[in-house]
Design a protein around this motif. Structure first.
Motif, PDB file in Angstrom:
ATOM      1  N   THR A  87     -19.606  57.245  -4.793  1.00  0.00           N
ATOM      2  CA  THR A  87     -20.947  57.472  -5.336  1.00  0.00           C
ATOM      3  C   THR A  87     -21.783  56.231  -5.067  1.00  0.00           C
ATOM      4  O   THR A  87     -21.291  55.110  -5.206  1.00  0.00           O
ATOM      5  N   LEU A 136     -25.694  54.752  -6.158  1.00  0.00           N
ATOM      6  CA  LEU A 136     -26.891  54.939  -6.973  1.00  0.00           C
ATOM      7  C   LEU A 136     -27.884  53.835  -6.619  1.00  0.00           C
ATOM      8  O   LEU A 136     -27.492  52.687  -6.409  1.00  0.00           O
ATOM      9  N   TYR A 171     -31.418  51.952  -8.063  1.00  0.00           N
ATOM     10  CA  TYR A 171     -32.241  51.758  -9.246  1.00  0.00           C
ATOM     11  C   TYR A 171     -33.397  50.822  -8.949  1.00  0.00           C
ATOM     12  O   TYR A 171     -33.312  49.956  -8.078  1.00  0.00           O
ATOM     13  N   ALA A 219     -29.470  59.298  -6.381  1.00  0.00           N
ATOM     14  CA  ALA A 219     -28.015  59.318  -6.497  1.00  0.00           C
ATOM     15  C   ALA A 219     -27.441  60.023  -5.270  1.00  0.00           C
ATOM     16  O   ALA A 219     -27.963  61.049  -4.838  1.00  0.00           O
ATOM     17  N   TYR A 246     -23.730  61.350  -3.354  1.00  0.00           N
ATOM     18  CA  TYR A 246     -22.358  61.676  -3.715  1.00  0.00           C
ATOM     19  C   TYR A 246     -21.451  62.001  -2.530  1.00  0.00           C
ATOM     20  O   TYR A 246     -20.243  62.189  -2.719  1.00  0.00           O
ATOM     21  N   PHE A 268     -31.849  47.717  -7.204  1.00  0.00           N
ATOM     22  CA  PHE A 268     -30.410  47.509  -7.249  1.00  0.00           C
ATOM     23  C   PHE A 268     -29.682  48.706  -6.652  1.00  0.00           C
ATOM     24  O   PHE A 268     -30.056  49.853  -6.900  1.00  0.00           O
ATOM     25  N   GLN A 309     -19.766  53.502  -7.153  1.00  0.00           N
ATOM     26  CA  GLN A 309     -18.553  53.867  -7.893  1.00  0.00           C
ATOM     27  C   GLN A 309     -17.401  53.836  -6.909  1.00  0.00           C
ATOM     28  O   GLN A 309     -17.407  54.595  -5.919  1.00  0.00           O
ATOM     29  N   SER A 369     -11.831  53.227 -12.022  1.00  0.00           N
ATOM     30  CA  SER A 369     -11.951  53.739 -13.384  1.00  0.00           C
ATOM     31  C   SER A 369     -13.399  54.017 -13.695  1.00  0.00           C
ATOM     32  O   SER A 369     -14.299  53.598 -12.979  1.00  0.00           O
ATOM     33  N   GLN A 370     -13.639  54.716 -14.773  1.00  0.00           N
ATOM     34  CA  GLN A 370     -14.998  55.116 -15.102  1.00  0.00           C
ATOM     35  C   GLN A 370     -15.923  53.935 -15.252  1.00  0.00           C
ATOM     36  O   GLN A 370     -17.090  53.998 -14.905  1.00  0.00           O
ATOM     37  N   GLY A 371     -15.416  52.832 -15.787  1.00  0.00           N
ATOM     38  CA  GLY A 371     -16.277  51.685 -15.991  1.00  0.00           C
ATOM     39  C   GLY A 371     -16.509  50.879 -14.740  1.00  0.00           C
ATOM     40  O   GLY A 371     -17.229  49.894 -14.763  1.00  0.00           O
ATOM     41  N   ASN A 372     -15.940  51.293 -13.629  1.00  0.00           N
ATOM     42  CA  ASN A 372     -15.967  50.459 -12.443  1.00  0.00           C
ATOM     43  C   ASN A 372     -17.138  50.775 -11.538  1.00  0.00           C
ATOM     44  O   ASN A 372     -16.971  51.047 -10.366  1.00  0.00           O
ATOM     45  N   LEU A 373     -18.342  50.747 -12.098  1.00  0.00           N
ATOM     46  CA  LEU A 373     -19.564  50.876 -11.311  1.00  0.00           C
ATOM     47  C   LEU A 373     -19.984  49.460 -10.958  1.00  0.00           C
ATOM     48  O   LEU A 373     -20.234  48.642 -11.839  1.00  0.00           O
ATOM     49  N   PHE A 423     -22.451  46.638  -9.165  1.00  0.00           N
ATOM     50  CA  PHE A 423     -23.866  46.475  -8.843  1.00  0.00           C
ATOM     51  C   PHE A 423     -24.070  45.379  -7.809  1.00  0.00           C
ATOM     52  O   PHE A 423     -23.397  44.337  -7.831  1.00  0.00           O
ATOM     53  N   GLY A 424     -25.011  45.611  -6.899  1.00  0.00           N
ATOM     54  CA  GLY A 424     -25.483  44.546  -6.038  1.00  0.00           C
ATOM     55  C   GLY A 424     -26.347  43.586  -6.840  1.00  0.00           C
ATOM     56  O   GLY A 424     -26.705  43.870  -7.999  1.00  0.00           O
ATOM     57  N   LYS A 425     -26.719  42.445  -6.232  1.00  0.00           N
ATOM     58  CA  LYS A 425     -27.500  41.445  -6.947  1.00  0.00           C
ATOM     59  C   LYS A 425     -28.999  41.722  -6.910  1.00  0.00           C
ATOM     60  O   LYS A 425     -29.775  40.983  -7.508  1.00  0.00           O
ATOM     61  N   TYR A 481     -22.018  52.186 -22.268  1.00  0.00           N
ATOM     62  CA  TYR A 481     -21.668  50.935 -21.603  1.00  0.00           C
ATOM     63  C   TYR A 481     -22.585  49.804 -22.081  1.00  0.00           C
ATOM     64  O   TYR A 481     -23.746  50.049 -22.421  1.00  0.00           O
ATOM     65  N   GLY A 501     -26.454  40.390 -10.383  1.00  0.00           N
ATOM     66  CA  GLY A 501     -26.250  41.807 -10.654  1.00  0.00           C
ATOM     67  C   GLY A 501     -25.789  42.005 -12.081  1.00  0.00           C
ATOM     68  O   GLY A 501     -25.561  41.052 -12.822  1.00  0.00           O
ATOM     69  N   LEU A 544     -20.295  44.141 -16.388  1.00  0.00           N
ATOM     70  CA  LEU A 544     -19.853  45.032 -17.457  1.00  0.00           C
ATOM     71  C   LEU A 544     -19.138  44.259 -18.550  1.00  0.00           C
ATOM     72  O   LEU A 544     -18.189  43.515 -18.279  1.00  0.00           O
ATOM     73  N   TYR A 547     -17.038  49.214 -22.301  1.00  0.00           N
ATOM     74  CA  TYR A 547     -17.462  50.587 -22.162  1.00  0.00           C
ATOM     75  C   TYR A 547     -16.598  51.487 -23.026  1.00  0.00           C
ATOM     76  O   TYR A 547     -15.485  51.120 -23.423  1.00  0.00           O
ATOM     77  N   ALA A 590     -17.236  59.842 -15.784  1.00  0.00           N
ATOM     78  CA  ALA A 590     -16.964  59.127 -14.536  1.00  0.00           C
ATOM     79  C   ALA A 590     -17.718  59.747 -13.364  1.00  0.00           C
ATOM     80  O   ALA A 590     -17.703  60.966 -13.177  1.00  0.00           O
TER      81      ALA A 590
END
Lengths: 113, 112
Positions: free
Chosen positions: A31, A33, A35, A48, A50, A88, A92, A97-101, A103-105, B33, B42, B45, B48, B97
């Protein structure tokens, strides 16, 4: 940790010009995204993606999910002053894991009227 | 209007003090989150939560704590153990997810 390389770091352009920015990684993503963040505000989702090769537009914005699944780009056509902000990318990780999104700087865009 | 509400917008912390940042969402999202944003960086996290009464540490959880007693709420406490708390804190939520992630408008925390 995993890294997303976003470039350029900043851009100064004339109103009416087209803009291109991209994110690359050595890892595979499922995925992407994109922003936009205004000063002192939260990021707002623009596009977004996919699927590898997917090309999606949102008004003057166009983004693509790279075929290798390791990169994505965002284009803005005919820029206007309200395009100013920080853009940004976020990815994914495939199998993450779900929290593992990740981000670029960010790319800071300035537009001269 | 559906959305994510963060409060306060600005918060000041004294040395040795714990402070709590509020995050409420009415989007019926399961996952919430907390991210920290430093200038020119950036988002990183902190914690979450995928479901009520459960949460996981992110990449920079030390000095922070959270709770998820209600689906709509995910407060973040910045404890005195966090030695460099000055940053812009962003709360986000999504359905799960791989789903689109939506952000609140952020809280700027500064140390007095």
């Amino acid at each position: 940790g995993q890294q997303l390389n976003q470039s350029p770091q900043s851009m100064f352009i004339q109103e009416g010009e087209d803009v291109s920015m991209n994110c690359t990684s050595s890892s595979i993503f499922n995925t992407w995204l994109w922003y936009k963040q205004d000063p002192g505000e939260g990021p707002v989702l623009l596009i977004a993606l996919y699927k590898a090769g997917e090309l999606t537009s949102n008004g003057r914005l166009t983004a693509q999910f790279g075929i290798t699944r390791k990169d994505s780009f965002l284009n803005i056509s005919a820029s206007i002053p309200s395009d100013v902000g920080i853009y940004f990318c976020a990815g994914q990780l495939d199998g993450g894991s779900q929290g593992n999104l990740i981000f670029g700087k960010g790319t800071k865009l300035s537009v001269k009227p | 209007d559906g959305g994510i509400t963060q409060s306060p917008k600005y918060l000041f912390r004294k040395e040795g003090q714990n402070v709590t940042l509020s995050c409420e969402q009415n989007l019926n999202h399961d996952a919430m989150y907390w991210y920290r944003q430093d200038p020119g960086q950036g988002l990183r996290l902190i914690y979450y939560s995928q479901i009520v009464n459960d949460f996981q540490k992110g990449d920079i959880a030390e000095g922070y704590s959270v709770s998820r007693e209600k689906k709509e709420s995910f407060p973040l406490t910045v404890t005195s153990a966090q030695k460099n708390p000055t940053a812009f804190y962003l709360c986000a939520s999504n359905r799960g997810a791989g789903e689109k992630l939506f952000f609140g408008s952020g809280t700027q925390l500064s140390v007095l």
